[in-house]
Design a protein around this motif. Sequence first.
Motif, PDB file in Angstrom:
ATOM      1  N   ILE A   1       0.819  -1.235  -0.028  1.00 10.36           N
ATOM      2  CA  ILE A   1       0.016  -0.119  -0.142  1.00 10.36           C
ATOM      3  C   ILE A   1       0.879   1.119   0.055  1.00 10.36           C
ATOM      4  CG2 ILE A   1      -1.877   1.105   1.216  1.00 10.36           C
ATOM      5  CD1 ILE A   1      -2.751  -1.290   0.116  1.00 10.36           C
ATOM      6  N   GLU A   2       1.725   1.441   0.963  1.00  7.83           N
ATOM      7  CA  GLU A   2       2.692   2.579   0.880  1.00  7.83           C
ATOM      8  C   GLU A   2       3.447   2.769  -0.202  1.00  7.83           C
ATOM      9  OE1 GLU A   2       2.653   4.839   3.417  1.00  7.83           O
ATOM     10  OE2 GLU A   2       0.997   3.568   4.169  1.00  7.83           O
ATOM     11  N   ALA A   3       3.978   1.783  -1.037  1.00  5.11           N
ATOM     12  CA  ALA A   3       4.642   1.853  -2.219  1.00  5.11           C
ATOM     13  C   ALA A   3       3.700   2.285  -3.143  1.00  5.11           C
ATOM     14  CB  ALA A   3       5.256   0.433  -2.701  1.00  5.11           C
ATOM     15  N   ALA A   4       2.476   1.859  -3.267  1.00  2.86           N
ATOM     16  CA  ALA A   4       1.420   2.260  -4.284  1.00  2.86           C
ATOM     17  C   ALA A   4       1.118   3.776  -3.902  1.00  2.86           C
ATOM     18  CB  ALA A   4       0.175   1.544  -4.056  1.00  2.86           C
ATOM     19  N   ARG A   5       1.060   4.199  -2.785  1.00  2.00           N
ATOM     20  CA  ARG A   5       0.944   5.697  -2.379  1.00  2.00           C
ATOM     21  C   ARG A   5       1.888   6.687  -2.984  1.00  2.00           C
ATOM     22  NH1 ARG A   5      -1.326   4.777   3.837  1.00  2.00           N
ATOM     23  NH2 ARG A   5      -3.556   4.330   3.156  1.00  2.00           N
ATOM     24  N   ALA A   6       3.196   6.105  -2.998  1.00  2.00           N
ATOM     25  CA  ALA A   6       4.250   6.875  -3.381  1.00  2.00           C
ATOM     26  C   ALA A   6       3.988   6.766  -5.013  1.00  2.00           C
ATOM     27  CB  ALA A   6       5.687   6.046  -3.044  1.00  2.00           C
ATOM     28  N   HIS A   7       3.659   5.952  -5.425  1.00  2.00           N
ATOM     29  CA  HIS A   7       3.627   6.021  -6.917  1.00  2.00           C
ATOM     30  C   HIS A   7       2.512   6.816  -7.457  1.00  2.00           C
ATOM     31  CE1 HIS A   7       7.135   3.383  -7.791  1.00  2.00           C
ATOM     32  NE2 HIS A   7       6.434   2.392  -7.368  1.00  2.00           N
ATOM     33  N   LEU A   8       1.575   6.723  -6.525  1.00  2.00           N
ATOM     34  CA  LEU A   8       0.353   7.717  -6.852  1.00  2.00           C
ATOM     35  C   LEU A   8       0.707   9.170  -6.824  1.00  2.00           C
ATOM     36  CD1 LEU A   8      -2.589   7.919  -7.600  1.00  2.00           C
ATOM     37  CD2 LEU A   8      -3.317   7.998  -5.187  1.00  2.00           C
ATOM     38  N   ARG A   9       1.589   9.517  -5.692  1.00  2.00           N
ATOM     39  CA  ARG A   9       1.998  10.842  -5.636  1.00  2.00           C
ATOM     40  C   ARG A   9       2.863  11.293  -6.703  1.00  2.00           C
ATOM     41  NH1 ARG A   9       2.169   9.391  -0.012  1.00  2.00           N
ATOM     42  NH2 ARG A   9       4.465   8.740  -0.144  1.00  2.00           N
ATOM     43  N   ALA A  10       3.520  10.201  -7.107  1.00  2.00           N
ATOM     44  CA  ALA A  10       4.396  10.682  -8.226  1.00  2.00           C
ATOM     45  C   ALA A  10       3.686  10.710  -9.767  1.00  2.00           C
ATOM     46  CB  ALA A  10       5.694   9.428  -8.637  1.00  2.00           C
ATOM     47  N   LEU A  11       2.755  10.085  -9.988  1.00  2.00           N
ATOM     48  CA  LEU A  11       1.892  10.235 -10.847  1.00  2.00           C
ATOM     49  C   LEU A  11       1.248  11.614 -10.950  1.00  2.00           C
ATOM     50  CD1 LEU A  11       0.283   9.124 -13.469  1.00  2.00           C
ATOM     51  CD2 LEU A  11      -1.360   7.963 -11.817  1.00  2.00           C
ATOM     52  N   LEU A  12       0.386  11.898  -9.747  1.00  2.00           N
ATOM     53  CA  LEU A  12      -0.177  13.266  -9.611  1.00  2.00           C
ATOM     54  C   LEU A  12       0.619  14.378  -9.925  1.00  2.00           C
ATOM     55  CD1 LEU A  12      -2.685  12.248  -6.822  1.00  2.00           C
ATOM     56  CD2 LEU A  12      -2.995  12.212  -9.331  1.00  2.00           C
ATOM     57  N   ALA A  13       2.268  13.931  -9.659  1.00  2.00           N
ATOM     58  CA  ALA A  13       2.853  15.463  -9.751  1.00  2.00           C
ATOM     59  C   ALA A  13       3.408  15.523 -11.224  1.00  2.00           C
ATOM     60  CB  ALA A  13       4.229  14.916  -8.980  1.00  2.00           C
ATOM     61  N   LEU A  14       3.002  14.693 -12.207  1.00  2.00           N
ATOM     62  CA  LEU A  14       3.364  14.765 -13.485  1.00  2.00           C
ATOM     63  C   LEU A  14       2.057  15.895 -14.130  1.00  2.00           C
ATOM     64  CD1 LEU A  14       3.931  11.022 -14.338  1.00  2.00           C
ATOM     65  CD2 LEU A  14       5.814  12.732 -14.313  1.00  2.00           C
ATOM     66  N   ASP A  15       2.784  16.508 -14.832  1.00  2.00           N
ATOM     67  CA  ASP A  15       1.713  17.600 -15.402  1.00  2.00           C
ATOM     68  C   ASP A  15       0.944  17.024 -16.542  1.00  2.00           C
ATOM     69  OD1 ASP A  15       2.781  19.812 -13.932  1.00  2.00           O
ATOM     70  OD2 ASP A  15       4.316  20.400 -15.370  1.00  2.00           O
ATOM     71  N   ALA A  16       1.561  16.138 -17.222  1.00  2.00           N
ATOM     72  CA  ALA A  16       0.799  15.334 -18.447  1.00  2.00           C
ATOM     73  C   ALA A  16      -0.227  14.434 -17.863  1.00  2.00           C
ATOM     74  CB  ALA A  16       1.630  14.350 -19.054  1.00  2.00           C
ATOM     75  N   PHE A  17      -0.518  14.217 -16.637  1.00  2.00           N
ATOM     76  CA  PHE A  17      -1.437  13.402 -15.932  1.00  2.00           C
ATOM     77  C   PHE A  17      -2.646  14.405 -15.453  1.00  2.00           C
ATOM     78  CE2 PHE A  17      -4.144  11.024 -13.012  1.00  2.00           C
ATOM     79  CZ  PHE A  17      -4.302  10.001 -13.449  1.00  2.00           C
ATOM     80  N   GLY A  18      -3.969  14.397 -15.796  1.00  2.00           N
ATOM     81  CA  GLY A  18      -4.834  15.323 -15.133  1.00  2.00           C
ATOM     82  C   GLY A  18      -6.178  15.309 -15.896  1.00  2.00           C
ATOM     83  N   SER A  19      -6.201  14.901 -17.113  1.00  2.00           N
ATOM     84  CA  SER A  19      -7.620  14.993 -17.911  1.00  2.00           C
ATOM     85  C   SER A  19      -8.458  13.885 -17.282  1.00  2.00           C
ATOM     86  CB  SER A  19      -7.016  14.763 -19.133  1.00  2.00           C
ATOM     87  OG  SER A  19      -6.995  13.297 -19.596  1.00  2.00           O
ATOM     88  N   ARG A  20      -9.692  14.000 -17.829  1.00  2.00           N
ATOM     89  CA  ARG A  20     -10.795  13.057 -17.177  1.00  2.00           C
ATOM     90  C   ARG A  20     -10.385  11.755 -17.892  1.00  2.00           C
ATOM     91  NH1 ARG A  20     -16.778  14.757 -18.553  1.00  2.00           N
ATOM     92  NH2 ARG A  20     -16.315  16.397 -16.952  1.00  2.00           N
ATOM     93  N   GLN A  21      -9.888  11.414 -19.150  1.00  2.00           N
ATOM     94  CA  GLN A  21      -9.565  10.482 -19.690  1.00  2.00           C
ATOM     95  C   GLN A  21      -8.568   9.578 -18.909  1.00  2.00           C
ATOM     96  OE1 GLN A  21     -11.653   8.777 -22.152  1.00  2.00           O
ATOM     97  NE2 GLN A  21     -10.306   7.211 -21.496  1.00  2.00           N
TER      98      GLN A  21
END
Length: 566
Positions: A123-143
């Motif tokens: 779980i903790e590793a998944a959370r870390a990767h989720l934070r990294a994902l949300l830090a990417l400017d390319a990620f954030g559209s509805r799709q």
Amino acid sequence: MYKRLLILVVSSLLLGCASQPAAPLRVGSAPLRDTNREQAVLDLLTADFAIQRGAYAEAAAKYTAVAELTGDVGLARRAIQAALYGQDVPAAIAAAGVWQRLRPDSTDAAQLLVAFELQNGNIEAARAHLRALLALDAFGSRQDYLNLVRLLNQNVPPQTLFGVLDGVLELRPTDADALYVYTLSALELEDLERAQRSSERLLRLQEDGAEAVLLRAQVLHQSDQWQAAAALLSQFLARHPRHVRGHLALARALLDGKEYAAALAAFEQVLRIEPANADARLAAALLAGQLGDRRVAREQLLKLAADGQRTDQAHFYLGKLAEDAGDTRQAIDWYAKVGGGEHRLDALLRRAELLAASGHLDAAVDLLAQAHQDEGERLRLLLARSDLLLQGGRAAQAERLINEALVEQPDNLELLFARSMVLDKLNRPADMERDLKRILELDPDNTNALNAWGYTLADRGERLDEAHRLIQRALAQSPDNPYILDSLGWVLYRKGDLTAAERYLRQALSLLPDAEVYAHLVQVLHALGRTDEARDVLAEALARTPHDARLRHVRDTLGMHDGQNK
């Protein structure tokens, strides 16, 4: 586990880079970008041969090593595929980690790492990767959010999915697209409490946003709050009167609340904005017919057919309108125009029944016999032919037809039951019981057989205790079945328990205003000495079906002609 991993493979392929999609798992080397070519080629050949042997763990390890050595992201994706074919999530994590190191800005790699770590219980590793994902400017559209949910939804439990989405909203509390996808996920998983909260937040962010309003209305509707949904949509439509989806959503909410006239008005408003909207026109036609306005219903259906839209449905409902109006010839003609679609078989059966009722029994039976039959329709059409013959006074012919079918399917329950009804008409009770017993040997709780056997015994006044037990067994399987309730009332009448008989017959009548139930209730009331009440019930029944032979027989037998017993 294997099935879930294969689903994950498909999801990861869907999420692959658009410019360089992951290749299917196959033998064959990939281009290299490293000077240590000889070792890399050897490792790739080893991996390819490992795939052929089904040694997926070895292949995944080799592909991962060469991917890191050469910087080839395509090989990292191939390693993930090999790992998942081998049901080796840790190896998939290692390969996705290489992908991420090679392409730190890859949203696909980050999403896969979130999913893999969750599936592996980290779980903790998944959370870390989720934070990294949300830090990417390319990620954030509805799709992007939809892709993430699609990846997780079939591979982790709902609570884990919502844990990820809750994490997204913690980091992006005012992200309307994230709230929208969260609400959709909650609706899909039938978590209405979460859907209520997230849709409220979304609506506060976008008070006049069409999608926020429509989604909030959908949540209210699915939460059995149709009035609140209708009020929200009405307020929105007052500001946006030409919003078609808003009017359609309002119509659906009003239908749920049985506000049929208002729903019809909403569909008609859609047609003023979009005259070619076939769904709205069909709905308007059906609602007009339900509200008793056959003229409007017919006009809408004719327009639908003339526009070449939903023609089979339009022709079918035009046939029903004509049939309801007593125009048998026109009904047959309309039904004949239904060439396909969901109503094709029903239209064919209605044509046959109307032909038979018009005195053309042979033509009706031939119509069904010669019709195109899919495998799933063959039995239904054969039973329909048998029923037409039985109703047309040709029970012996109906028996021969069913007997031929039973040669190929001797234990078909529907055929056995149909023959038992034919044998009843032929006054062969022993043969009828034989078929019903066989059905109950094959299916001891078969309600049709239990009820039919019990009712037949009761109607003949034979073995009433046994009849009572059979009907009670049927009722235990289907407690609100009006036919079984009628049978129970009838056997109680035969046994002399008139008060209980009346209770069950009235319950049956409330569910099914059928002539036979009416006839039974009239006889019970007459036996109770309540002759005037019996006469009123009979008058009500005859007003519904004035030519029914059973009602006329009861009237004649009890001497309840107009002006008598007053």
